[in-house]
Design a protein around this motif. Structure first.
Motif, PDB file in Angstrom:
ATOM      1  N   LEU A 116      25.314  23.563  -2.509  1.00 51.56           N
ATOM      2  CA  LEU A 116      26.634  24.026  -2.935  1.00 51.56           C
ATOM      3  C   LEU A 116      26.786  23.949  -4.457  1.00 51.56           C
ATOM      4  CD1 LEU A 116      28.285  25.100  -0.765  1.00 51.56           C
ATOM      5  CD2 LEU A 116      28.926  22.779  -0.132  1.00 51.56           C
ATOM      6  N   HIS A 117      26.133  22.985  -5.084  1.00 52.82           N
ATOM      7  CA  HIS A 117      26.334  22.754  -6.512  1.00 52.82           C
ATOM      8  C   HIS A 117      25.155  23.160  -7.380  1.00 52.82           C
ATOM      9  CE1 HIS A 117      29.346  20.019  -4.735  1.00 52.82           C
ATOM     10  NE2 HIS A 117      30.058  20.377  -5.764  1.00 52.82           N
ATOM     11  N   SER A 118      24.109  23.685  -6.759  1.00 52.69           N
ATOM     12  CA  SER A 118      22.873  23.896  -7.520  1.00 52.69           C
ATOM     13  C   SER A 118      22.990  24.996  -8.562  1.00 52.69           C
ATOM     14  CB  SER A 118      21.738  24.239  -6.563  1.00 52.69           C
ATOM     15  OG  SER A 118      22.002  25.487  -5.960  1.00 52.69           O
ATOM     16  N   GLY A 119      23.795  26.022  -8.280  1.00 50.28           N
ATOM     17  CA  GLY A 119      23.841  27.146  -9.207  1.00 50.28           C
ATOM     18  C   GLY A 119      22.634  28.060  -9.048  1.00 50.28           C
ATOM     19  N   ASP A 120      21.698  27.649  -8.229  1.00 52.45           N
ATOM     20  CA  ASP A 120      20.527  28.464  -7.918  1.00 52.45           C
ATOM     21  C   ASP A 120      20.975  29.815  -7.344  1.00 52.45           C
ATOM     22  OD1 ASP A 120      18.306  29.633  -6.601  1.00 52.45           O
ATOM     23  OD2 ASP A 120      17.358  27.667  -6.409  1.00 52.45           O
ATOM     24  N   PRO A 121      20.443  30.916  -7.878  1.00 49.48           N
ATOM     25  CA  PRO A 121      20.828  32.233  -7.360  1.00 49.48           C
ATOM     26  C   PRO A 121      20.550  32.397  -5.873  1.00 49.48           C
ATOM     27  CG  PRO A 121      18.947  32.366  -8.872  1.00 49.48           C
ATOM     28  CD  PRO A 121      19.522  31.004  -9.001  1.00 49.48           C
ATOM     29  N   ALA A 122      19.594  31.605  -5.360  1.00 47.43           N
ATOM     30  CA  ALA A 122      19.277  31.691  -3.940  1.00 47.43           C
ATOM     31  C   ALA A 122      20.448  31.207  -3.071  1.00 47.43           C
ATOM     32  CB  ALA A 122      18.023  30.870  -3.624  1.00 47.43           C
ATOM     33  N   TYR A 123      21.412  30.541  -3.686  1.00 51.26           N
ATOM     34  CA  TYR A 123      22.539  30.013  -2.920  1.00 51.26           C
ATOM     35  C   TYR A 123      23.861  30.639  -3.329  1.00 51.26           C
ATOM     36  CZ  TYR A 123      19.307  26.414  -1.320  1.00 51.26           C
ATOM     37  OH  TYR A 123      18.262  25.758  -0.760  1.00 51.26           O
ATOM     38  N   LEU A 161      38.399  20.794  -3.696  1.00 52.74           N
ATOM     39  CA  LEU A 161      37.258  21.073  -2.819  1.00 52.74           C
ATOM     40  C   LEU A 161      35.943  20.807  -3.530  1.00 52.74           C
ATOM     41  CD1 LEU A 161      38.527  24.310  -1.055  1.00 52.74           C
ATOM     42  CD2 LEU A 161      38.096  22.082  -0.002  1.00 52.74           C
ATOM     43  N   ARG A 162      35.869  21.258  -4.767  1.00 52.50           N
ATOM     44  CA  ARG A 162      34.663  20.978  -5.547  1.00 52.50           C
ATOM     45  C   ARG A 162      34.446  19.486  -5.688  1.00 52.50           C
ATOM     46  NH1 ARG A 162      33.358  24.290 -10.934  1.00 52.50           N
ATOM     47  NH2 ARG A 162      35.551  24.121 -11.522  1.00 52.50           N
ATOM     48  N   ALA A 163      35.537  18.799  -5.989  1.00 54.71           N
ATOM     49  CA  ALA A 163      35.427  17.357  -6.220  1.00 54.71           C
ATOM     50  C   ALA A 163      34.953  16.633  -4.966  1.00 54.71           C
ATOM     51  CB  ALA A 163      36.764  16.801  -6.686  1.00 54.71           C
ATOM     52  N   ILE A 164      35.553  16.970  -3.842  1.00 55.94           N
ATOM     53  CA  ILE A 164      35.155  16.321  -2.589  1.00 55.94           C
ATOM     54  C   ILE A 164      33.681  16.570  -2.302  1.00 55.94           C
ATOM     55  CG2 ILE A 164      35.463  16.274  -0.087  1.00 55.94           C
ATOM     56  CD1 ILE A 164      37.802  15.045  -1.424  1.00 55.94           C
ATOM     57  N   SER A 165      33.276  17.818  -2.386  1.00 54.08           N
ATOM     58  CA  SER A 165      31.886  18.114  -2.040  1.00 54.08           C
ATOM     59  C   SER A 165      30.926  17.546  -3.085  1.00 54.08           C
ATOM     60  CB  SER A 165      31.685  19.617  -1.869  1.00 54.08           C
ATOM     61  OG  SER A 165      31.954  20.302  -3.074  1.00 54.08           O
ATOM     62  N   GLY A 166      31.442  17.260  -4.272  1.00 54.61           N
ATOM     63  CA  GLY A 166      30.587  16.605  -5.264  1.00 54.61           C
ATOM     64  C   GLY A 166      30.458  15.121  -5.003  1.00 54.61           C
ATOM     65  N   ILE A 167      31.520  14.537  -4.506  1.00 53.44           N
ATOM     66  CA  ILE A 167      31.549  13.090  -4.299  1.00 53.44           C
ATOM     67  C   ILE A 167      30.761  12.669  -3.067  1.00 53.44           C
ATOM     68  CG2 ILE A 167      33.105  11.298  -3.424  1.00 53.44           C
ATOM     69  CD1 ILE A 167      35.067  12.050  -5.573  1.00 53.44           C
ATOM     70  N   VAL A 168      30.832  13.498  -2.038  1.00 56.14           N
ATOM     71  CA  VAL A 168      30.202  13.152  -0.755  1.00 56.14           C
ATOM     72  C   VAL A 168      28.820  12.513  -0.922  1.00 56.14           C
ATOM     73  CG1 VAL A 168      29.119  14.157   1.284  1.00 56.14           C
ATOM     74  CG2 VAL A 168      31.424  14.847   0.631  1.00 56.14           C
ATOM     75  N   GLU A 169      28.640  11.407  -0.276  1.00 55.82           N
ATOM     76  CA  GLU A 169      27.358  10.700  -0.291  1.00 55.82           C
ATOM     77  C   GLU A 169      26.942  10.521   1.167  1.00 55.82           C
ATOM     78  OE1 GLU A 169      24.921   9.986  -3.151  1.00 55.82           O
ATOM     79  OE2 GLU A 169      26.929   9.491  -3.860  1.00 55.82           O
ATOM     80  N   PRO A 170      26.017  11.372   1.622  1.00 55.80           N
ATOM     81  CA  PRO A 170      25.718  11.436   3.053  1.00 55.80           C
ATOM     82  C   PRO A 170      25.364  10.084   3.679  1.00 55.80           C
ATOM     83  CG  PRO A 170      24.661  13.252   1.910  1.00 55.80           C
ATOM     84  CD  PRO A 170      25.258  12.367   0.856  1.00 55.80           C
ATOM     85  N   ASP A 171      24.761   9.199   2.879  1.00 55.40           N
ATOM     86  CA  ASP A 171      24.298   7.942   3.459  1.00 55.40           C
ATOM     87  C   ASP A 171      25.285   6.795   3.293  1.00 55.40           C
ATOM     88  OD1 ASP A 171      21.866   8.982   4.373  1.00 55.40           O
ATOM     89  OD2 ASP A 171      21.038   8.864   2.353  1.00 55.40           O
ATOM     90  N   ASP A 172      26.465   7.097   2.777  1.00 51.23           N
ATOM     91  CA  ASP A 172      27.416   6.009   2.544  1.00 51.23           C
ATOM     92  C   ASP A 172      28.830   6.505   2.815  1.00 51.23           C
ATOM     93  OD1 ASP A 172      28.833   3.814   1.760  1.00 51.23           O
ATOM     94  OD2 ASP A 172      27.732   3.494  -0.096  1.00 51.23           O
ATOM     95  N   ASP A 173      29.164   6.539   4.082  1.00 46.37           N
ATOM     96  CA  ASP A 173      30.455   7.083   4.475  1.00 46.37           C
ATOM     97  C   ASP A 173      31.606   6.226   3.963  1.00 46.37           C
ATOM     98  OD1 ASP A 173      31.882   9.124   6.053  1.00 46.37           O
ATOM     99  OD2 ASP A 173      32.596   7.357   7.154  1.00 46.37           O
ATOM    100  N   ALA A 174      31.392   4.925   3.917  1.00 51.86           N
ATOM    101  CA  ALA A 174      32.458   4.029   3.458  1.00 51.86           C
ATOM    102  C   ALA A 174      32.827   4.345   2.013  1.00 51.86           C
ATOM    103  CB  ALA A 174      32.006   2.579   3.586  1.00 51.86           C
ATOM    104  N   TYR A 175      31.789   4.515   1.189  1.00 57.91           N
ATOM    105  CA  TYR A 175      32.030   4.884  -0.213  1.00 57.91           C
ATOM    106  C   TYR A 175      32.784   6.208  -0.299  1.00 57.91           C
ATOM    107  CZ  TYR A 175      30.848   7.663  -4.326  1.00 57.91           C
ATOM    108  OH  TYR A 175      30.907   8.520  -5.391  1.00 57.91           O
TER     109      TYR A 175
END
Lengths: 197, 197
Positions: A116-123, A161-175
DNA sequence: TTGCAATACGGAACAGTGTTCCATATTGTG
DNA sequence: CACAATATGGAACACTGTTCCGTATTGCAA
């Protein structure tokens, strides 16, 4: 599940071999994405689908097209959870719950956050679809909470929305949840005083 | 500038060829990182340094070791800006300004954000060094603001660092600043009432 | 049904990437 | 000054994404 007919709405009828390829590709991609994340090698998908690389690129020139197709229904479901929560809870609670819902969705799809955040043209088209679905959902929740005077009204849904998806840490739901709570508190700041904790 | 001697503190004296390799490698890497980001191909660095791939891997087995070495001084400088700001501004203002400073630092190093969050084993030691320097810096600012009663005291510095570096959007400084402001407002929520906007 | 143009197919081939390995060259030391 | 220790460079390997094209499949018209 995956809608195998959604790929070509204008086309009258689909050649059966195309139908089979698309079907196999989407099923295989769903499995591979689930186990290895959205950055999984293309060959693993084509191998599992029993399909050549050319076939994949014919149907999904952009990598994000495949990801979008696979996750389309889940994205839609997540967006549709917003009105449901709005009915069930008071505005800020509904907002918080939906943001958590969104965060878990992004976290569950390994590699989706970076995609979502890569900026890669493939995405390229990937953020577009996500925003297209999530901005209206979030706007509704924000407006309701602002109307109740519980949060300020100067926050841009897209930003959040950007902020949330930037913050998300898949391995640390509590954080992730702590940070969502912090953002929501930020939204409340400057409205009526906080209730005692 | 880059400290070419910091690589081997215990070694008595360095063989001149090693010194030269290291020197060329760090200089070249600094230039390449600046122009192409930290994900630049290894070959570009070795080519610019006039050095073989083996030499690079001998000195920097982990990719993050090279990044750390190159950015060491800038990280240190960013961390040291915290006490300076604390002297100059009132607590919350100093905190906000330093977080902006940090965000600009991360944004300026293309690809650093993803490297920090990738979880890729090639970047293992990178977050470690960043946290080692930034956690104490931020802790000081948070404690000062909490002591003044301007923010709550239940926020974990480490959390906030992760959140900032997750939020940073290199191509949209205005957005990044808005979100930092929102986070800081979240820190204030529940303390004394906000001043009129 | 049959022939043929249009389309889709598979997978080889290509151009990049990170990483390892080792014959060669360099260096410090006895 | 000879020799053991160390460092070097770059070829080689394994793995990517992507393109390309000869072959196979399909739908339609005769």
């Amino acid at each position: 599940m995956i809608d195998r007919t959604a790929e070509a709405p204008p086309a009258r009828r689909m050649r059966p071999d195309v139908q089979r390829s698309l079907d196999a590709l989407l099923t295989a991609a769903a499995e591979v994405f689930a186990s290895d994340g959205v950055d999984a090698p293309v060959r693993r998908i084509t191998a599992k689908a029993g399909v050549g690389a050319g076939t994949l690129y014919r149907h999904f020139p952009q990598r994000s097209d495949l990801i979008t197709a696979v996750f389309r229904h889940e994205v839609d479901a997540c967006a549709e959870a917003a009105p449901a929560l709005a009915d069930q809870y008071e505005p800020v609670e509904a907002l918080t719950r939906w943001l958590r819902h969104l965060a878990r969705f992004v976290a569950a799809k390994r590699g989706l956050k970076s995609a979502l955040h890569s900026g890669d043209p493939a995405y390229q088209s990937l953020p577009a679809y996500f925003m297209e679905r999530f901005v209206p959902a979030l706007t509704q929740l924000l407006d309701a909470a602002a109307a109740a005077g519980d949060i300020r009204s100067d926050v841009i849904p897209y930003d959040l929305l950007r902020a949330i998806s930037g913050i998300v840490e898949p391995d640390d739901d509590a954080y992730t949840q702590r940070m969502i709570a912090l953002l929501v508190d930020g939204l409340r700041y400057g409205t009526h005083p906080a209730l005692p904790k």
